[in-house]
Design an enzyme around this catalytic site. Structure first.
Site, PDB file in Angstrom:
ATOM      1  N   LYS A 110     -29.456  21.880  -3.516  1.00  0.00           N
ATOM      2  CA  LYS A 110     -28.426  21.377  -4.434  1.00  0.00           C
ATOM      3  C   LYS A 110     -27.079  21.131  -3.755  1.00  0.00           C
ATOM      4  O   LYS A 110     -26.312  20.260  -4.165  1.00  0.00           O
ATOM      5  CB  LYS A 110     -28.245  22.346  -5.598  1.00  0.00           C
ATOM      6  N   GLU A 132     -23.705  20.532 -15.158  1.00  0.00           N
ATOM      7  CA  GLU A 132     -24.705  21.288 -15.907  1.00  0.00           C
ATOM      8  C   GLU A 132     -25.548  22.065 -14.910  1.00  0.00           C
ATOM      9  O   GLU A 132     -25.590  21.737 -13.724  1.00  0.00           O
ATOM     10  CB  GLU A 132     -25.588  20.340 -16.726  1.00  0.00           C
ATOM     11  N   SER A 398     -37.687  23.932  -1.666  1.00  0.00           N
ATOM     12  CA  SER A 398     -36.371  23.454  -2.103  1.00  0.00           C
ATOM     13  C   SER A 398     -35.337  24.552  -2.253  1.00  0.00           C
ATOM     14  O   SER A 398     -34.136  24.275  -2.280  1.00  0.00           O
ATOM     15  CB  SER A 398     -36.505  22.705  -3.432  1.00  0.00           C
TER      16      SER A 398
END
Length: 414
Positions: A110, A132, A398
């Site tokens: 991210k 969000e 991830s």
């Protein structure tokens, strides 16, 4: 379903891959084939048009790219390595290599996207950032980037997810962000996005919305893909350098789809490499308690974009379930929908139980603890019908599982 759109569950082979060369850019209206677009209130149209113009200009500016690459190298710790999973390879009869996004600063992919969007916000003169988050990793990454650049930060997070991800809530607050628990709807990621969108509509002039996944209205699916394709670009080069060839298959988990589309993007033109996206099968597709729109949904509109969604016969969005907060979403990015209907990517679903088994398996066999989201990508490694023995497989990990330790302890009862 619009004319010309077909749903293919099995990868048809290299003969159809040439059509995927179109994936480099969406069309002028933000469509990947039939999917994408902007289905938003009129108030947001100028902001989205401005965002598209500013991102295109920044992405074409070598100074912007150099600045971002500098932060990715010196702050995030890129390039993230690839690791050969020898014990899992021996057990499965596969040759398994892992792309290690878990080693990034903040613990997941991210941060690649959050840094890029916050640098773009600075370029546009926007000082207030909203975002969000589901599993909290995008919230943490955004709060981290805001702390780094001195930006105001507010994060919307479903109440259910604040319970599941208490550690990440604390991390966001420690980093100086204000966290808004969302109590409407299912109190998960879908509802957090709803509230963030409402905030943006109200404060569009001075606020930049750092959207966390490759979904939503144009230009977000394209913008996020470009910021995340560093994953695939690195992995492709690393694999070729180490092995002198590409893998037979690449796997990644899919919620909204940012880690997967960033990973897949570099390999889409490689006709002989299979790409497999693994959705959240929850309690099983037949149960209705899952978050697998590509496996068990239909095209519709959600959060400003036309893509595969979980909906009833009246087009109302259905509730979802997954042990993984980051995959607990009833839609998916437009480009994933396009890749599904082109037949270039296979999309399968792993249940909660299968993901938890993979979570524990990877820890015990390789000393790697994946995020619950990432564990879904490892679940199909046991499936010899999907992945024949001898296949060379590259899996995108991830994120790491620190954030899931409390939930894992409660569920697994070790």
């Amino acid at each position: 379903m619009p004319q010309g759109i077909r749903s293919l569950s099995v990868w048809p082979g290299p003969q159809r891959v040439n059509c995927c060369q179109m994936l480099i850019h969406p069309d002028a209206k933000g469509h990947f084939g039939a999917f994408g677009g902007r289905f938003v209130p009129e108030t947001l149209m100028p902001a989205l048009e401005e965002l598209a113009r500013e991102f295109d200009a920044a992405w074409a500016d070598p100074a912007f790219r150099d600045e971002l690459n500098g932060y990715l190298r010196d702050y995030v710790g890129r390039p993230s390595p690839i690791t050969e999973a020898r014990r899992i390879s021996e057990e499965t009869g596969l040759h398994v290599t892992i792309k290690r996004e878990d080693l990034n600063h903040t613990g997941a992919h991210k941060i690649n996207n959050a840094l890029g969007q916050c640098l773009l916000a600075l370029r546009m003169g926007k000082q207030r950032i909203i975002a969000e988050t589901g599993a909290g990793q995008h919230g943490v990454a955004t709060a981290t980037a805001c702390a780094l650049f001195g930006l105001s930060c507010e994060i919307y997070m479903g109440e259910e997810d604040t319970r599941r991800q208490e550690l990440n809530v604390f991390r966001m607050k420690l980093l100086g962000a204000k966290v808004h628990p969302v109590s409407s709807g299912t109190r998960t990621l879908k509802d957090a996005i709803n509230e963030a969108m409402r905030d943006w509509v109200t404060n569009v002039r001075d606020t930049f919305y750092v959207f966390g996944t490759a979904a939503g209205p144009h230009p977000y699916p394209y913008l996020v893909r470009e910021l995340q394709r560093v994953i695939g670009d690195e992995a492709r080069a690393q694999y070729l350098e180490r092995y002198g060839r590409l893998p037979d298959a690449g796997l990644a988990c899919v919620g909204g789809g940012s880690n997967a589309i960033g990973f897949f993007a570099a390999f889409v033109p490689d006709a002989n490499m299979r790409l497999i996206g693994v959705e959240a099968g929850g309690l099983g597709l037949s149960s209705g308690q899952h978050a697998a729109p590509l496996s068990s949904g239909s095209p519709g509109v959600l959060h400003g974009s036309y893509s595969y969604v979980m909906q009833d016969d009246n087009g109302q969005i259905l509730g979802t379930h997954s042990v993984s907060a980051g995959l607990d979403y009833p839609g998916v990015g437009a480009e994933h929908s396009y890749l599904k209907d082109l037949g270039r990517v296979e999309y399968v679903a792993a249940t909660d139980e299968e993901a938890l088994q993979a979570f524990r398996w990877l820890a015990e066999k390789e000393g790697l603890i994946p995020a619950f989201e990432s564990a879904h990508a490892f679940a199909p490694l046991h499936d010899r019908e999907l992945l024949p023995a001898g296949s060379r497989v590259l899996v995108n990990m991830s994120g790491r599982g620190d954030k899931d330790m409390e939930s894992a302890a409660r569920i697994l009862k070790l």
